[in-house]
Design a protein around this motif. Structure first.
Motif, short mmCIF file in Angstrom:
data_model
loop_
_atom_site.label_atom_id
_atom_site.label_comp_id
_atom_site.label_asym_id
_atom_site.label_seq_id
_atom_site.Cartn_x
_atom_site.Cartn_y
_atom_site.Cartn_z
N LEU A 50 0.84 -1.21 0.00
CA LEU A 50 0.00 0.00 0.00
C LEU A 50 0.87 1.26 0.00
CD1 LEU A 50 -3.10 0.74 0.27
CD2 LEU A 50 -2.63 1.10 2.70
N ARG A 51 1.91 1.25 0.82
CA ARG A 51 2.79 2.42 0.91
C ARG A 51 3.54 2.66 -0.40
NH1 ARG A 51 0.11 4.12 4.57
NH2 ARG A 51 0.62 3.96 6.77
N LYS A 52 3.86 1.57 -1.09
CA LYS A 52 4.57 1.76 -2.38
C LYS A 52 3.63 2.37 -3.43
CE LYS A 52 8.39 -1.28 -1.71
NZ LYS A 52 9.28 -2.32 -2.22
N VAL A 53 2.39 1.94 -3.40
CA VAL A 53 1.42 2.55 -4.32
C VAL A 53 1.27 4.03 -3.97
CG1 VAL A 53 -0.97 2.55 -5.15
CG2 VAL A 53 0.20 0.37 -4.69
N GLU A 54 1.13 4.30 -2.68
CA GLU A 54 1.00 5.70 -2.24
C GLU A 54 2.18 6.55 -2.69
OE1 GLU A 54 -1.29 4.79 1.99
OE2 GLU A 54 0.53 5.98 1.99
N LYS A 55 3.37 5.98 -2.61
CA LYS A 55 4.58 6.74 -2.95
C LYS A 55 4.55 7.15 -4.42
CE LYS A 55 9.61 6.51 -2.39
NZ LYS A 55 10.16 6.35 -3.76
N ILE A 56 4.18 6.21 -5.27
CA ILE A 56 4.11 6.52 -6.71
C ILE A 56 3.05 7.59 -6.96
CG2 ILE A 56 3.47 5.56 -8.97
CD1 ILE A 56 4.74 2.90 -8.02
N VAL A 57 1.90 7.42 -6.33
CA VAL A 57 0.81 8.38 -6.49
C VAL A 57 1.27 9.76 -6.01
CG1 VAL A 57 -1.49 9.01 -5.66
CG2 VAL A 57 -1.01 6.64 -6.32
N ARG A 58 1.93 9.78 -4.86
CA ARG A 58 2.39 11.06 -4.29
C ARG A 58 3.39 11.74 -5.22
NH1 ARG A 58 2.86 9.36 0.81
NH2 ARG A 58 1.19 10.57 1.71
N VAL A 176 -3.70 17.48 -17.54
CA VAL A 176 -2.47 17.19 -16.79
C VAL A 176 -2.72 16.01 -15.84
CG1 VAL A 176 -0.95 18.07 -14.96
CG2 VAL A 176 -1.51 19.52 -16.92
N MET A 177 -3.87 16.02 -15.18
CA MET A 177 -4.20 14.94 -14.26
C MET A 177 -4.41 13.62 -15.02
SD MET A 177 -4.20 15.66 -11.05
CE MET A 177 -4.13 17.08 -9.98
N HIS A 178 -5.05 13.71 -16.16
CA HIS A 178 -5.25 12.52 -16.99
C HIS A 178 -3.90 11.88 -17.29
CE1 HIS A 178 -6.30 10.05 -20.47
NE2 HIS A 178 -7.57 10.20 -20.17
N ASP A 179 -2.94 12.71 -17.67
CA ASP A 179 -1.60 12.21 -17.98
C ASP A 179 -0.93 11.64 -16.73
OD1 ASP A 179 -2.03 13.03 -20.49
OD2 ASP A 179 -0.61 14.71 -20.45
N ALA A 180 -1.09 12.35 -15.60
CA ALA A 180 -0.48 11.88 -14.35
C ALA A 180 -1.05 10.50 -14.00
CB ALA A 180 -0.74 12.87 -13.23
N TYR A 181 -2.34 10.32 -14.22
CA TYR A 181 -2.96 9.02 -13.92
C TYR A 181 -2.35 7.93 -14.81
CZ TYR A 181 -6.51 10.40 -10.56
OH TYR A 181 -7.15 10.81 -9.42
N CYS A 182 -2.15 8.27 -16.08
CA CYS A 182 -1.55 7.28 -16.98
C CYS A 182 -0.15 6.90 -16.49
CB CYS A 182 -1.49 7.81 -18.41
SG CYS A 182 -3.13 7.97 -19.16
N ARG A 183 0.62 7.92 -16.05
CA ARG A 183 1.97 7.61 -15.56
C ARG A 183 1.91 6.75 -14.30
NH1 ARG A 183 3.07 12.71 -17.10
NH2 ARG A 183 2.78 13.48 -14.97
N ILE A 184 0.97 7.06 -13.42
CA ILE A 184 0.85 6.27 -12.18
C ILE A 184 0.58 4.80 -12.52
CG2 ILE A 184 -0.70 5.84 -10.21
CD1 ILE A 184 -0.99 8.96 -10.03
N PHE A 185 -0.41 4.56 -13.36
CA PHE A 185 -0.76 3.16 -13.64
C PHE A 185 0.30 2.48 -14.50
CE2 PHE A 185 -5.02 5.10 -12.71
CZ PHE A 185 -5.11 4.56 -11.44
N ASP A 186 0.99 3.25 -15.34
CA ASP A 186 2.13 2.69 -16.09
C ASP A 186 3.23 2.27 -15.12
OD1 ASP A 186 1.10 2.97 -18.62
OD2 ASP A 186 2.01 4.95 -18.98
N ARG A 187 3.56 3.17 -14.20
CA ARG A 187 4.65 2.88 -13.27
C ARG A 187 4.32 1.68 -12.38
NH1 ARG A 187 6.71 8.07 -10.06
NH2 ARG A 187 7.85 6.41 -9.00
#
Ligand code: ATP
Ligand code: MG
Ligand code: MG
Ligand code: MG
Length: 575
Positions: A50-58, A176-187
């Motif tokens: 959970l913390r690793k997911v949070e870190k990427i999101v953050r 910008v958020m749409h792109d950030a979401y794509c990067r989050i799920f890609d990462r």
């Protein structure tokens, strides 16, 4: 981490109350434990993920320019009364009282609280655009909590909110958020799709969901075979059931050919005098159930909204040939009669669509004007001759139907909603009077966007996509440990012990999350099964026999065969 000082907590048996694989594996791998319906304790292994997911999101929220805040879980009812949601939200909102009998709720989402923050902290257009986010506990009293943390009552969400002076600025941040979401799920390493979405009880107009494709998903997603069109099939569920939808009148049909009609066409159709103060026109059709069943066309009700849509300036105007009890109702009465929030009416005509859809959802015999087959567009904006978003009615689609964008045919797959972004417009800011002074010193209501990620649901969704018979196969980026060291007879062999300690120290010092399986009584078979069940991406087995030949056995979690690595170079090999 040393297993001797850790809580591995794996289980052999599949718990019989867990139906989906991620729920089973999260329990078996020692990630979570159920406390009560929809309430889970995160054990150390689960929390690491959970913390690793949070870190990427953050990281991605920070780089998208959002500022982190932390708002209370407990929210005063007054704020929800201001927005109108205290009445609208229904039983998913857990309401509580304090010792003075003051009403509160446990936040299922935080639009009210952030809007309250902005209206006090920001007062000039120069401070906009501004975005804020938090990663925090949400509570929703779900009617059917299930699938473990996938549909829990208490869960972790990242929720972000943006504030703007103009719709263009909102669109920019939305992108910008749409792109950030794509990067989050890609990462994170997920197979996901952004899809067109309904706006649910959050409200607003434009919206996308991010879905992780998996059989256990609760949503049907329709994909075009030839274009990038993808939409949640629930998109149009808010409209009256198919049997109760009337055929559109000729005028309506022409009016609502998506994206093609402008205010000029409306003027012609209804004989409205040109009036530059008219910004938005909503057309509703009203029909009794009997009339609808008899296939009658809907008579028209139109609201012509003047000025800048200050709520107290709104006027409803009667159009020729229309008889309806609603036609002159002030917007507040319409809102309450329809059970929908008309507070979201804004200068952007697009928002009207949603209001009207919501209206239709609440009165089965009240259908929105654009009941042209497969379309329920209703808003037409005075100032923009642009294509309105095409909201197709996908409720009854089957694979092979034509795609609403005219390209290819539809394919339907199951998806898990892991993220959802919305353009809220001024739904909350207007109701709660969140304004800034513009360049001319005039008060303007801010526009708003909101952006959610189900951080805890992402953990379960990742497992749905990445597992085999032996257990979880974590994508490297969110694995609880990146490497497991499995010793054979560590407590009898000096050589094994030394080698394991050396590798453990060296890799840990390099920032790698290593689990050293150093429990004195652990058996080899059990340790190997645990590392597989826990989904640790890489593992080495260190034993006397291998070391004598100068070898250490290596296996990637997804590999079918072991490999031999040189014991001397093992650290460099693993770095
Ligand atoms: P759903 O359709 O699954 O009920 P939602 O549309 O109600 O979700 P949103 O209001 O869009 O949810 O909230 C943002 C995100 O929070 C969702 O995309 C989802 O990932 C997550 N989420 C919502 N409800 C839950 C829940 N009960 N348990 C875990 N995560 C959730
Ligand atoms: Mg929900
Ligand atoms: Mg949803
Ligand atoms: Mg949603």
């Amino acid at each position: 981490m040393r297993a001797s000082r850790y809580l591995i907590a794996t289980q052999k048996e599949t718990p019989n109350d867990a139906v989906v694989i991620s729920h089973q594996l999260m329990l078996r791998a020692g990630m979570i434990r159920r406390l009560s319906s929809g309430l889970y304790t995160w054990l150390p292994t689960g929390l690491r993920v959970l913390r690793k997911v949070e870190k990427i999101v953050r990281e991605e929220m920070d780089s998208a320019g959002a500022l982190e805040v932390l708002m209370p879980v407990v929210q005063p009812a007054e704020l929800w009364e201001e927005s109108g949601r205290w009445q609208q939200y229904g039983p998913e909102l857990l309401r509580v009282q304090d010792r003075h009998n003051n009403p509160f709720c446990l936040g299922p989402t935080h639009e009210e609280v952030i809007t309250d923050m902005l209206r006090t902290e920001v007062n000039s257009y120069k401070q906009l655009p501004a975005s804020f986010y938090q990663i925090q506990t949400k509570f929703r009293d779900e009617i059917r909590p299930r699938f473990g943390v996938m549909r829990a009552r208490e869960f972790t969400m990242k929720d972000a909110y943006s504030f703007h002076l103009t719709p263009e600025s909102l669109q920019e941040t939305y992108d910008v958020m749409h792109d950030a979401y794509c990067r989050i799920f890609d990462r994170i390493g997920l197979d996901y799709r952004p899809v067109l979405a309904d706006t649910g009880s959050i409200g607003g107009s434009h919206s996308h969901e991010f879905h992780v494709l998996a059989q256990s998903g609760e949503d049907d997603i329709a994909f075009s075979s030839e274009s990038r069109y993808a939409a949640n099939v629930e998109l149009a569920e808010a409209v009256a059931p198919a049997g109760e939808r009337p055929a559109a009148s000729k005028a309506m049909e022409e009016l609502h050919t998506p994206g093609q009609k402008t205010i000029a066409a409306l003027e012609e159709a209804f004989g409205i005098a040109a009036d530059t103060s008219v910004k938005t026109l909503i057309v509703l059709g009203e029909l009794s159930k009997e009339e609808a069943e008899a296939g009658k066309a809907a008579p028209l009700v139109a609201l012509v909204l003047r000025g800048d849509h200050e709520l107290n300036e709104l006027k409803a105007e009667k159009l020729p040939g229309i008889a309806s009890p609603l036609q002159f109702a002030p917007e507040a009465r319409i809102a309450s009669e329809l059970g929908c929030g008309i507070g979201s009416l804004g200068p952007v005509g697009l928002e009207i669509d949603v209001v009207v859809d919501r209206a239709a959802a609440h009165l089965a015999d009240f259908v929105c004007g654009a009941n042209k087959d497969d379309y329920h567009l209703t808003g037409v904006n005075w100032e923009r001759d642009v294509a309105l978003p095409q909201v197709a009615d996908l409720r009854n689609v089957v694979p092979g139907d034509a795609s609403p964008d005219g390209q290819g045919t539809l394919e339907i797959k199951r998806g898990i909603e892991v993220g959802h972004i919305f353009q809220l417009g001024d739904k909350y800011s207007r109701a709660m009077n969140a304004t800034v002074l513009d360049e001319n010193g005039k008060e303007q209501v801010m526009s708003m966007g909101c952006y959610g990620i189900g951080v805890s649901r992402v953990v379960a969704a990742a497992i749905e996509q990445n597992h085999d018979d032996a257990g979880i196969i974590w994508p490297e980026a969110i694995a609880p440990f990146q490497l497991a060291i499995v010793p054979i007879n560590m407590h009898k062999s000096e050589a094994v012990q030394q080698k394991c300690e050396h590798i453990y120290e060296a890799l840990t010092a390099k920032g790698i999350d290593v689990l050293l399986m150093d429990e004195p009584k652990a058996r080899l078979g059990g340790m190997l099964a645990d590392t597989e069940l826990m989904g640790i991406p890489r593992r080495i087995v260190v034993g006397d026999r291998g070391l004598e030949k100068g070898n250490i056995e290596y296996k990637g979690r997804g590999d079918s065969e072991n490999q031999e690595f040189s014991a001397d170079q093992i650290i460099d090999t693993l770095l």
